[in-house]
Write a protein that holds these residues in place. Structure first.
Motif, PDB file in Angstrom:
ATOM      1  N   CYS A  72       0.921  -1.088   0.031  1.00  0.00           N
ATOM      2  CA  CYS A  72       0.019   0.060   0.012  1.00  0.00           C
ATOM      3  C   CYS A  72       0.989   1.200  -0.238  1.00  0.00           C
ATOM      4  O   CYS A  72       1.919   1.395   0.883  1.00  0.00           O
ATOM      5  CB  CYS A  72      -1.030   0.035   1.202  1.00  0.00           C
ATOM      6  N   THR A  73       0.577   2.333  -0.892  1.00  0.00           N
ATOM      7  CA  THR A  73       1.404   3.503  -1.183  1.00  0.00           C
ATOM      8  C   THR A  73       0.619   4.395  -0.298  1.00  0.00           C
ATOM      9  O   THR A  73       1.130   5.570  -0.621  1.00  0.00           O
ATOM     10  CB  THR A  73       1.618   3.914  -2.431  1.00  0.00           C
ATOM     11  N   GLU A  74      -0.526   4.308   0.534  1.00  0.00           N
ATOM     12  CA  GLU A  74      -1.310   5.402   1.051  1.00  0.00           C
ATOM     13  C   GLU A  74      -1.729   6.495  -0.042  1.00  0.00           C
ATOM     14  O   GLU A  74      -1.874   7.448   0.500  1.00  0.00           O
ATOM     15  CB  GLU A  74      -0.605   5.730   2.038  1.00  0.00           C
ATOM     16  N   CYS A  75      -2.088   6.032  -1.040  1.00  0.00           N
ATOM     17  CA  CYS A  75      -2.293   7.164  -2.121  1.00  0.00           C
ATOM     18  C   CYS A  75      -3.961   7.584  -2.006  1.00  0.00           C
ATOM     19  O   CYS A  75      -4.216   8.655  -2.392  1.00  0.00           O
ATOM     20  CB  CYS A  75      -2.466   6.549  -3.325  1.00  0.00           C
ATOM     21  N   GLY A  76      -4.622   6.612  -1.394  1.00  0.00           N
ATOM     22  CA  GLY A  76      -6.034   7.282  -0.873  1.00  0.00           C
ATOM     23  C   GLY A  76      -6.979   7.108  -2.158  1.00  0.00           C
ATOM     24  O   GLY A  76      -8.178   7.523  -2.056  1.00  0.00           O
ATOM     25  N   CYS A  98      -8.401   4.441  -3.341  1.00  0.00           N
ATOM     26  CA  CYS A  98      -9.619   3.813  -2.577  1.00  0.00           C
ATOM     27  C   CYS A  98     -10.710   4.502  -2.217  1.00  0.00           C
ATOM     28  O   CYS A  98     -11.587   4.410  -2.117  1.00  0.00           O
ATOM     29  CB  CYS A  98      -9.015   2.300  -2.054  1.00  0.00           C
ATOM     30  N   CYS A 130      -7.506   0.711  -6.912  1.00  0.00           N
ATOM     31  CA  CYS A 130      -6.142   0.518  -6.342  1.00  0.00           C
ATOM     32  C   CYS A 130      -4.960   0.416  -7.352  1.00  0.00           C
ATOM     33  O   CYS A 130      -4.941  -0.689  -8.337  1.00  0.00           O
ATOM     34  CB  CYS A 130      -6.103  -0.689  -5.326  1.00  0.00           C
ATOM     35  N   ILE A 148      -4.330  -4.316  -4.494  1.00  0.00           N
ATOM     36  CA  ILE A 148      -4.812  -4.722  -3.197  1.00  0.00           C
ATOM     37  C   ILE A 148      -6.026  -5.263  -3.056  1.00  0.00           C
ATOM     38  O   ILE A 148      -6.977  -4.588  -3.667  1.00  0.00           O
ATOM     39  CB  ILE A 148      -4.424  -3.653  -2.018  1.00  0.00           C
ATOM     40  N   HIS A 159      -9.039  -5.507  -0.950  1.00  0.00           N
ATOM     41  CA  HIS A 159      -9.530  -5.015   0.216  1.00  0.00           C
ATOM     42  C   HIS A 159     -10.960  -6.165   0.695  1.00  0.00           C
ATOM     43  O   HIS A 159     -11.048  -6.434   1.792  1.00  0.00           O
ATOM     44  CB  HIS A 159     -10.395  -3.830   0.033  1.00  0.00           C
TER      45      HIS A 159
HETATM   46  S1  SF4 Z   1      -5.638   2.568  -3.385  1.00  0.00           S
HETATM   47 FE1  SF4 Z   1      -5.850   2.289  -1.089  1.00  0.00          FE
HETATM   48  S2  SF4 Z   1      -5.033   0.358  -0.611  1.00  0.00           S
HETATM   49 FE2  SF4 Z   1      -4.539   0.794  -2.661  1.00  0.00          FE
HETATM   50  S3  SF4 Z   1      -2.372   1.867  -2.501  1.00  0.00           S
HETATM   51 FE3  SF4 Z   1      -3.922   3.478  -2.580  1.00  0.00          FE
HETATM   52  S4  SF4 Z   1      -4.237   3.612  -0.338  1.00  0.00           S
HETATM   53 FE4  SF4 Z   1      -3.445   1.697  -0.401  1.00  0.00          FE
END
Ligand code: SF4
Ligand code: SF4
Lengths: 257, 659
Positions: free
Chosen positions: B277-281, B283, B350, B354, B356
């Motif tokens: 997870c890159t914490e891109c947000g 999702c 994502c 990932i 979820h």
């Molecule tokens: S989309 Fe969500 S789960 Fe996937 S990398 Fe970004 S923050 Fe992490």
């Protein structure tokens, strides 16, 4: 603590009841059977007491034909320790069932509390708990929606007419007939469902407890289904016409005035 | 041995030692996971993923601006790393060089160092502009991210300065370093001696190397771990879009834990997910639960699960599973787990693939089957399913009542499905819910008009168990599935059509595991086909502005976006407009994942939010293709008091009215 719960297997509330060939009972074909909902409150209450008092056991009993073993398994899956199936013919009445259950209870180790649902939702007779208490010579309390445990006593909150409540104190051992509101019955966990499948169900024959067909006091001769519900009628027109039509309807069709 | 070699050995040895140790812990934790990982087949397609989504950055590029920035940084780093390796080699042994690759190739390598350093720098500036000037809400604050941007920026600046000094007084390098030699010219004007230039080179080389080595230590404990984990995670992703939930084998008596009570109950692939997870947000930005004020954010869920994994590292590696703390904690609460509608917007968005939903389902399975903890209102639903084969409190014997007067045969009437075009799977909503019963009647009318030979199972049909499965009651689901499969196979059913995407998904993707293999067609696809083949002609005009609401189980779970739109587009007079969220990014109606049967007590109502989007389009008709969407959107229209302005219609009703 030794806790007993008597349960009844009944047709599911959504079942479309059909009568048998000679109208002396219902046709069991195609019926989905469940544990009578008030009995679930009874099982749940016993389980909760058991969980609070280490070393307690909960034994469920059910009187009826072989199919009631499924209901016993449901109770075992909820967490009951032992199950007793008391053989009883399909046609048995409340008296016979109560006598059979009382006989089976006497064969068990003495219990502090014996739970029932306040009534079974099939015939709605609400007689067995009191009859069993009578047969056993124990105090009993019906329509119980709250219980507090003291030493050697139990205080039951019961619903009475007009939405009021009264509190009754009973010495132990006692018979309790559970009502809605006593608790929220649990949904069995899967490990318990699996375990319940393997548990033994003790069988008690009527002859062992001195019950015979002669104990059946009521014989059904001619059952009738209620007339099918008719669609509601809307009365139209101004107030005077509506009143007139209504009176006419009540007098001539419904024949109540 | 020069002082440089010695110093490098010491520093690099320490850095790689620490970094390697940290990675070995991550690896051990991953391998200690006890859950069953999927089996990985189809390696051809997986290599394809390497090119498309790792090297090609396709999924990352779904977000244009930051995706472009990322691609520049990603590619830049790959190329720059070659130069860095040479630098390490040279520091260890001064005679080392990559010159052996040939002069022109070496020239290209040196040239590319400059070019890609610029690319990365621009990428970093683009990313920084986004993060600091106009950050999207879902990005959140992250000290890791700030650090990475400053770090990467400094790294590039140090490379430019190092190369600039290198190019001083060296015409070959001066030409090859086509950007930094310009900086070199500027420096030269300051009048450095040759020795001073050399010192300058050494200083910036060391700054660069120390930054790289520091980064190596930083990566394993940060969100930047994704640069190692995301590649493998992409290659190992679940390949087809259509996916059923993984099955539990209840016959296997060695299994005593169903679902996940602890982080270790997940598989190593789940751990790799967390590492990626890159914490891109992305999702979170599409999650219907999060966007209506529920405590669930798929991003936070993943981050919190990773925290749990890290916090339990020691116990996990020591194999002391009894000391591992529960999955449900102060961050991942039961409310978080129950808020999910299983709409799958998170997974589709994502960039590192990932999964979820599987994690949420596993948590639910444990809560439901092991601990019997679930929203109380679901209990009667289960009981109804158990006794009557439907979530609603209706008698099983009334299941086929809707079809009275519709000239529909049951399989019991005709004995076998072999002579039929298809079996119509009605579903519980079509059987018992008034609004959806009329949808079924319309669909049956269309089938009659197209002269399709079909039959229903009637009272032999039972709930597919979709909701039970999504709520975590796998046992009940399998009980229902096995009964249905027994019935379907007994009648030799080969092809099934259904108007319910939940039944569709379950029958098509999930019954296979239990011996039910059928061709399953959703009515949207079937209607499009009947129209294309000319068996029905929606020739009557319908002068309406129509917006189509995507059902998650049709769209994101099965990739069907076009068929319902083609069907609607074929109707004369229909003006088809899209809501601002549609297709892959469509907003769920709020009923999936068993939420249909739960109260929505936290935050705003999802169905109302979706209805507002429909109202914004100015449409007079919202077209649905799912009974639950029908219920939810109809409710939303009532809540917004728009009953007179907007009708909710199933596509089958629209086709029926116009043919
Ligand atoms: S989309 Fe969500 S789960 Fe996937 S990398 Fe970004 S923050 Fe992490
Ligand atoms: S499946 Fe939908 S509701 Fe569940 S976490 Fe993902 S985006 Fe949110």
């Amino acid at each position: 603590m030794n806790l007993l719960v008597c349960i009844k297997q009944v047709p599911d509330t959504e079942t479309k009841i059909k009568l048998n060939g000679d109208s002396t009972g219902i046709d069991p074909a195609g019926i989905k059977w469940i544990v009578s909902p008030y009995d679930e409150f009874a099982i749940e209450e016993a389980l909760r007491i058991k969980e609070k008092n280490a070393g307690s056991t909960v034994t469920v009993l059910s009187a009826g034909p072989d199919r009631v073993v499924d209901a016993l398994r449901t109770a075992l899956a909820m967490g009951a320790d032992n199950a007793v199936h008391v053989e009883l013919p399909e046609s048995a009445d409340s008296f016979m069932a109560a006598k059979a259950l009382a006989g089976a209870i006497k064969k068990e180790a003495p219990a502090e509390l014996i739970f029932f649902g306040k009534e079974a939702i099939d015939d709605g007779a609400a007689q067995v708990p009191q009859l069993v208490a009578g047969f056993l010579g124990l105090p009993g309390c019906t329509v119980v929606c709250g219980l507090e445990y003291g030493s050697g006593t139990v205080t039951a909150k019961r619903e009475i007419e007009g939405g009021s409540f009264e509190k009754v104190e009973l010495p132990l051992p006692a018979v309790i007939a559970a009502h809605k509101g006593l608790n929220e019955p649990r949904y069995a966990t899967l490990p318990n469902i699996m375990k319940a499948k393997k548990k033994e169900v003790k069988a008690v024959k009527l002859a062992d407890i001195g019950v015979s067909q002669a104990d059946q006091k009521i014989k059904l001769k001619n059952l009738q289904l209620p007339p099918p519900k008719q669609a509601g009628k809307k009365i139209e027109g101004d107030a005077a016409t509506q009143a007139k039509t209504l009176v006419d309807f009540l007098r001539n069709e419904a024949k109540v005035i | 041995m020069t002082w440089e070699t010695l110093a490098f050995l010491l520093v690099a040895g320490t850095a790689f030692g620490i970094s390697g140790y940290k990675f070995s812990l991550l690896y051990k934790v991953m391998r200690a996971q006890t859950g069953k990982a999927p089996t990985f087949k189809d390696w051809g397609a997986r290599i394809g993923q390497l090119f498309i989504n790792v090297l090609g950055q396709k999924a990352v590029l779904q977000s244009r601006w930051v995706g472009t920035a990322h691609t520049m940084i990603f590619w830049g780093f790959i190329v720059i790393t070659i130069g860095t390796l040479e630098q390490f080699a040279m520091t260890l042994y001064s005679g080392a060089s990559f010159e052996f690759i040939g002069e022109s190739a070496y020239y290209a390598l040196i040239w590319s160092q400059d070019f890609f350093t610029l690319l990365v720098l621009v990428g970093v500036l683009m990313a920084a502009a986004r993060r600091y000037l106009n950050p999207p809400k879902y990005l959140g604050q992250s000290s890791d991210a700030n650090f990475v941007l400053i770090f990467t920026g400094s790294l590039m600046v140090s490379i430019f300065l190092m190369n600039a000094f290198h190019s001083l007084g060296n015409p070959w390098f001066k030409e090859a370093f086509f950007i930094s030699s310009g900086i070199g010219n500027g420096i030269a004007s300051l009048g450095f001696t040759e020795e001073q230039s050399h010192t300058g080179f050494t200083v910036f080389k060391w700054i660069h190397m120390l930054l790289v080595l520091g980064f190596a230590v930083f990566i394993p404990g940060s969100k930047h771990l994704h640069i190692i984990a995301a590649g493998p995670n992409t290659v190992l992703k679940h390949l087809p879009l259509e996916r059923g939930m993984k099955s539990i084998n209840f016959e296997d008596e060695t299994v005593t834990q169903y679902g996940a009570a602890k982080i270790t109950d997940f598989s190593w692939k789940d751990a790799l997910d967390l590492y990626s997870c890159t914490e891109c947000g992305r999702c979170e930005s599409l999650c219907p639960a999060w966007n209506t004020g529920k405590p669930l954010s798929p991003k936070s869920l993943i981050v919190d699960m990773k925290k749990n994994l890290h916090a339990n590292k020691a116990a996990i590696i020591a194999g002391k599973s009894e000391e591992v703390t529960p999955l449900i904690d102060a961050n991942v609460t039961e409310d978080v787990i129950w808020a999910c509608t299983s709409c799958r917007a998170c997974e589709v968005a994502c960039p590192v693939f990932i999964g979820h939903t599987d994690k949420i389902y596993d948590a639910r399975r444990n809560l439901m089957m092991m601990e019997s903890k679930f929203p109380a209102e679901v209990q009667p639903v289960f009981k109804n399913m158990e006794t009557n084969g439907t979530p609603w409190a209706f008698s099983a014997s009334d299941r086929a009542n809707w079809a009275q007067g519709s000239d529909v045969k049951t399989l019991a009437d005709i004995g076998s499905a072999t002579e039929l075009d298809a079996v119509l799977w009605v579903g519980c909503a079509g059987s018992y819910d008034d609004r959806n019963k009329s949808v079924l009647k319309s669909f049956v009318n269309v089938l009659h008009k197209a002269q399709i030979k079909f039959a229903i199972l009637g009272t032999e049909e039972q709930c597919t168990g979709d909701a039970a499965r999504r709520i975590g009651n796998e046992y009940l689901f399998q009980t229902l599935a096995k009964m249905n499969i027994e019935t379907l196979n007994r009648y030799q059913v080969k092809r099934i059509i259904t108007a319910c995407p939940h039944c569709f998904n379950t029958l098509k993707n999930e019954y296979k595991d239990f011996g039910g293999d059928y061709e399953v067609i959703h009515h949207s696809t079937y209607l499009a086909k009947l129209i294309a083949e000319g068996r029905i002609k929606p020739a009557k005009e319908m002068k309406e502005t129509v917006t189509f609401h995507d059902s998650c189980y049709l769209g994101r779970w099965n990739g069907i976006y076009d068929a319902p739109r083609t069907t609607l587009g074929a109707v004369k007079g229909v003006n088809l407009v899209e809501m601002k969220q549609n297709k892959e990014t469509g907003l769920c109606c709020g009923a999936g994942g068993g939420r249909m049967w739960m109260e929505e007590t936290i935050g705003d109502r999802i169905n109302v939010k979706r209805t507002e989007q429909a109202i914004e389009t100015g449409a007079s008709v919202v077209a649905t293709s799912c009974p639950f969407c029908m219920t939810m959107i109809s409710d939303g229209v009532k809540t917004k008091d728009k009953v007179d302005a907007m009708r909710v219609m199933d596509i089958a009703e629209i086709v029926d009215q116009t043919t």
